[in-house]
Design an enzyme around this catalytic site. Structure first.
Site, PDB file in Angstrom:
ATOM      1  N   LYS A 120       8.085   5.973   0.590  1.00 38.15           N
ATOM      2  CA  LYS A 120       6.961   6.022  -0.062  1.00 38.15           C
ATOM      3  C   LYS A 120       6.661   7.190  -0.638  1.00 38.15           C
ATOM      4  O   LYS A 120       5.989   7.493  -1.751  1.00 38.15           O
ATOM      5  CB  LYS A 120       5.593   5.448   0.645  1.00 38.15           C
ATOM      6  CG  LYS A 120       5.799   4.163   1.172  1.00 38.15           C
ATOM      7  CD  LYS A 120       4.430   3.366   2.020  1.00 38.15           C
ATOM      8  CE  LYS A 120       4.571   1.963   2.277  1.00 38.15           C
ATOM      9  NZ  LYS A 120       5.519   1.739   3.321  1.00 38.15           N
ATOM     10  N   GLY A 168       4.666  -4.538   4.494  1.00 34.96           N
ATOM     11  CA  GLY A 168       3.846  -5.620   5.104  1.00 34.96           C
ATOM     12  C   GLY A 168       3.001  -4.880   5.766  1.00 34.96           C
ATOM     13  O   GLY A 168       2.080  -5.645   6.513  1.00 34.96           O
ATOM     14  N   HIS A 243      -3.973  -5.957   6.523  1.00 32.02           N
ATOM     15  CA  HIS A 243      -3.427  -5.106   5.526  1.00 32.02           C
ATOM     16  C   HIS A 243      -2.136  -6.084   5.012  1.00 32.02           C
ATOM     17  O   HIS A 243      -1.236  -5.759   4.179  1.00 32.02           O
ATOM     18  CB  HIS A 243      -2.893  -3.625   5.795  1.00 32.02           C
ATOM     19  CG  HIS A 243      -3.822  -3.027   6.160  1.00 32.02           C
ATOM     20  ND1 HIS A 243      -5.012  -2.414   5.319  1.00 32.02           N
ATOM     21  CD2 HIS A 243      -4.341  -2.251   7.233  1.00 32.02           C
ATOM     22  CE1 HIS A 243      -5.757  -1.737   5.853  1.00 32.02           C
ATOM     23  NE2 HIS A 243      -5.477  -1.311   7.103  1.00 32.02           N
ATOM     24  N   GLU A 297       3.420   1.307  -4.112  1.00 32.60           N
ATOM     25  CA  GLU A 297       4.858   1.210  -3.641  1.00 32.60           C
ATOM     26  C   GLU A 297       5.409   0.226  -4.762  1.00 32.60           C
ATOM     27  O   GLU A 297       4.824  -0.256  -5.574  1.00 32.60           O
ATOM     28  CB  GLU A 297       4.576   0.874  -2.289  1.00 32.60           C
ATOM     29  CG  GLU A 297       4.190  -0.509  -1.882  1.00 32.60           C
ATOM     30  CD  GLU A 297       4.312  -0.975  -0.515  1.00 32.60           C
ATOM     31  OE1 GLU A 297       4.998   0.029   0.192  1.00 32.60           O
ATOM     32  OE2 GLU A 297       4.055  -1.906  -0.309  1.00 32.60           O
ATOM     33  N   ARG A 301      12.720  -6.135  -4.693  1.00 32.61           N
ATOM     34  CA  ARG A 301      13.357  -7.254  -4.422  1.00 32.61           C
ATOM     35  C   ARG A 301      12.311  -8.521  -4.683  1.00 32.61           C
ATOM     36  O   ARG A 301      11.212  -8.268  -5.736  1.00 32.61           O
ATOM     37  CB  ARG A 301      13.193  -7.523  -2.782  1.00 32.61           C
ATOM     38  CG  ARG A 301      11.756  -7.176  -2.190  1.00 32.61           C
ATOM     39  CD  ARG A 301      11.727  -7.602  -0.777  1.00 32.61           C
ATOM     40  NE  ARG A 301      10.568  -7.022  -0.173  1.00 32.61           N
ATOM     41  CZ  ARG A 301       9.290  -7.681  -0.260  1.00 32.61           C
ATOM     42  NH1 ARG A 301       8.947  -8.756  -1.097  1.00 32.61           N
ATOM     43  NH2 ARG A 301       8.245  -7.107   0.372  1.00 32.61           N
TER      44      ARG A 301
END
Length: 454
Positions: A120, A168, A243, A297, A301
């Site tokens: 990040k 995640g 989150h 970010e 994918r």
């Protein structure tokens, strides 16, 4: 010919996303190869593949995350391409390199792009150089508490503390003062160590300015072999617990047309900056009051929530991934229409959101115009504690948001699941929540619904 370039395609994943990829692979005339753990042997994706290979025990490290076993399964079945889905090995640059080294096609961006966007802090710095807005934050990894305290003093409280790697929402928390920062840093550092091991110079943590009333809005991009990067619209992912996303919709009801255009343009610049190829997502935080945004970010994918983009654009993102991997640069007329909402159906307590695995005794999916269910299970299957508790994605499409909300209420009510705990009651509660229905909500919505706990 796609069959000569890609087929057979091995899907290095499980559950609903493996099943969804298999559907497109077979529709395109390609053979689909599934891999699975012992725990997943009876799931629909294993049966629906043209061929299935047992990898090993339920433990992901001994099955879905075992690169050698996945590559051996590909060689044994004659697979010419590997689609990683999301999670597991999907953003593992070393795996992507191993696939290419084995003479197979990697259905995803280059390993170099995965590397550049996987950290990040590196991604932030790269995006800033490319002219993409970023929040005030650290440009180098924060490896001890004293550095964290100095960074917070420079940035100003409140700050968001998170791991430099991983995703995640794991390891993320907000700090409003030095005492809270110490706890947040310890939490993030532990998570960072789990992701990357204990580095000699300490765990890599990122600290950024926290936006008090934020929306989480992301842009779907598609990088083509001819060098073009296309923006396929945005998704609002602001309904979150811990989150982590629970509900997504497109288009976002919380941004102006002018802000939308700026976000789409920034996402294209982000993709161009890394020479992006295939489907990816540029995630942003939107200041709901100021109608401005910063880069969060980039996910290199396919996203869990890709169906809402498919519903409003009429595109099949998995098909596009396959065609791009085969060297095609399709001409697309991207004109999003209508409104789509996705509800993630989890095997979890609908109040506190703790996982609740078990044997599925009833599984009755809703049907009807504008209703799509991407499911990984059926009656008789067992939701085990070994993997993410996502069972299905219930998606609805309407002419406008009001129509989509109405269809969502009917579909949630009609979706019957018994056995494991499930969050369908939460979805019904959300659809009756005035704040959500108005469209004027932010990432703290679920916490407010739960009295500050979510």
């Amino acid at each position: 010919m796609l069959t000569e370039t890609l087929g057979p395609v091995l899907i290095a994943n499980r559950g609903e996303i493996a099943r969804r990829i298999i559907r497109t692979v077979k529709r395109m005339g390609l053979r689909a190869v599934a891999v699975h753990s012992e725990a997943d042997a009876d799931l629909p994706f294993v049966r629906e593949a043209d061929e299935a290979v047992l990898l090993g025990p339920a433990n992901p490290a001994q099955s879905y995350l075992d690169v050698a076993k996945v590559l051996e399964a590909a060689r044994a079945t004659g697979a010419r391409a590997i689609h990683p889905g999301y999670g597991f090995l999907s953003e593992n640059a070393a795996f992507a390199r191993a696939v290419v080294a084995a003479g197979m096609t990697w259905i995803g961006p280059s390993p170099e792009a995965i590397d550049r966007m996987g950290d990040k802090i590196n991604a932030r710095n790269l995006m800033e150089a490319a002219g993409v807005p970023v929040a005030a934050g650290t440009r180098e990894p924060v490896t001890d508490l004293s550095l964290a305290l100095r960074a917070a003093e420079r940035i100003g409280y409140p700050v968001m503390v998170k791991t430099a790697g991983g995703g995640g929402g794991i390891g993320m928390s907000v700090a409003h003062d030095d005492e809270a920062l110490a706890k947040a840093y310890e939490q993030a550092a532990r998570a960072a160590s789990r992701f990357a091991g204990d580095a000699l110079d300490g765990p890599a943590v990122l600290i950024e300015r926290y936006i008090e009333r934020a929306r989480h809005v992301e842009v779907q991009i598609l990088g083509l072999p001819d060098g073009r990067v296309l923006a396929l619209g945005e998704r609002d992912c602001s309904v979150q617990r811990r989150h982590q996303k629970v509900v997504e919709e497109s288009p976002s009801p919380g941004i102006t047309p002018e802000l939308r255009e700026r976000m789409l343009a920034a996402a294209v610049r982000a993709g161009e900056a890394v020479g992006y190829l295939g489907a990816g997502t540029v995630e942003c935080l939107v200041d709901a009051d100021q109608q401005d945004f910063v880069f969060l970010e980039m996910n290199t994918r396919l996203q869990v929530e890709h169906p809402v983009t498919e519903l409003v654009t009429g595109l099949d993102l998995v098909e596009l991934q396959l065609r791009v991997a085969a060297g095609e640069s399709p001409d697309l007329d991207v004109r999003p229409r209508g409104h789509a909402i996705e509800f993630r159906v989890y095997a979890e307590d609908p109040k506190r959101f703790f996982p609740g695995p078990g044997v599925i005794t009833t599984w009755d999916e809703p049907v009807g115009e504008g209703v799509r269910v991407d499911s990984g299970y059926e009656a008789g299957n067992t939701v085990t504690p070994f993997y993410d508790p996502l069972m299905a994605k219930l998606c609805v499409y309407g002419e406008d948001r009001a129509d989509a909300l109405a269809k969502g209420r009917k579909a949630v009510e009609a979706f019957a699941v018994a056995g494991p705990k499930n969050n369908l009651p939460f979805c019904a509660e959300l659809l009756d929540n005035d704040e959500f229905v108005s469209g004027d909500y932010d990432t703290a919505l679920v916490a407010r619904m739960r009295g500050g706990r979510a």
